[in-house]
Design a protein around this motif. Structure first.
Motif: not given
Length: 93
Positions: A55-80
């Motif tokens: 299960h691989h998160p989407d990650i955005e890095i901006s210098y000292n900030k890391v934004k982590i985004i989780l969603t189940s792309h194959d299911a089309g939304g949030l899962t357990q």
């Protein structure tokens, strides 16, 4: 394919995660570090758990900030799986 969680299930799960928010069909957090090197070191710590859970998160890095985004792309939304991965990530310093 994993089963989508209901809105009520999402709110219940999200209430147990400190520092995470739900935005549409995404679970996300932003972590701030002392500098770019520390941010990258944190990102590198995400590799093993993401690979082992498949299960691989989407990650955005901006210098000292890391934004982590989780969603189940194959299911089309949030899962357990998203909330399970968020719990694992929350334990990483």
């Amino acid at each position: 394919m994993a089963q989508l969680l209901s809105d009520a299930e999402i709110q219940t799960q999200a209430s147990g995660l400190s520092g995470w928010t739900v935005d549409e069909s995404k679970l996300q957090t932003t972590r701030k570090f002392k500098d770019f090197i520390a941010a990258i070191e944190f990102v590198n710590k995400l590799v093993e758990p993401a690979e082992s859970k498949g299960h691989h998160p989407d990650i955005e890095i901006s210098y000292n900030k890391v934004k982590i985004i989780l969603t189940s792309h194959d299911a089309g939304g949030l899962t357990q799986s998203d909330f399970d991965m968020a719990a694992v990530i929350s334990q990483i310093n």
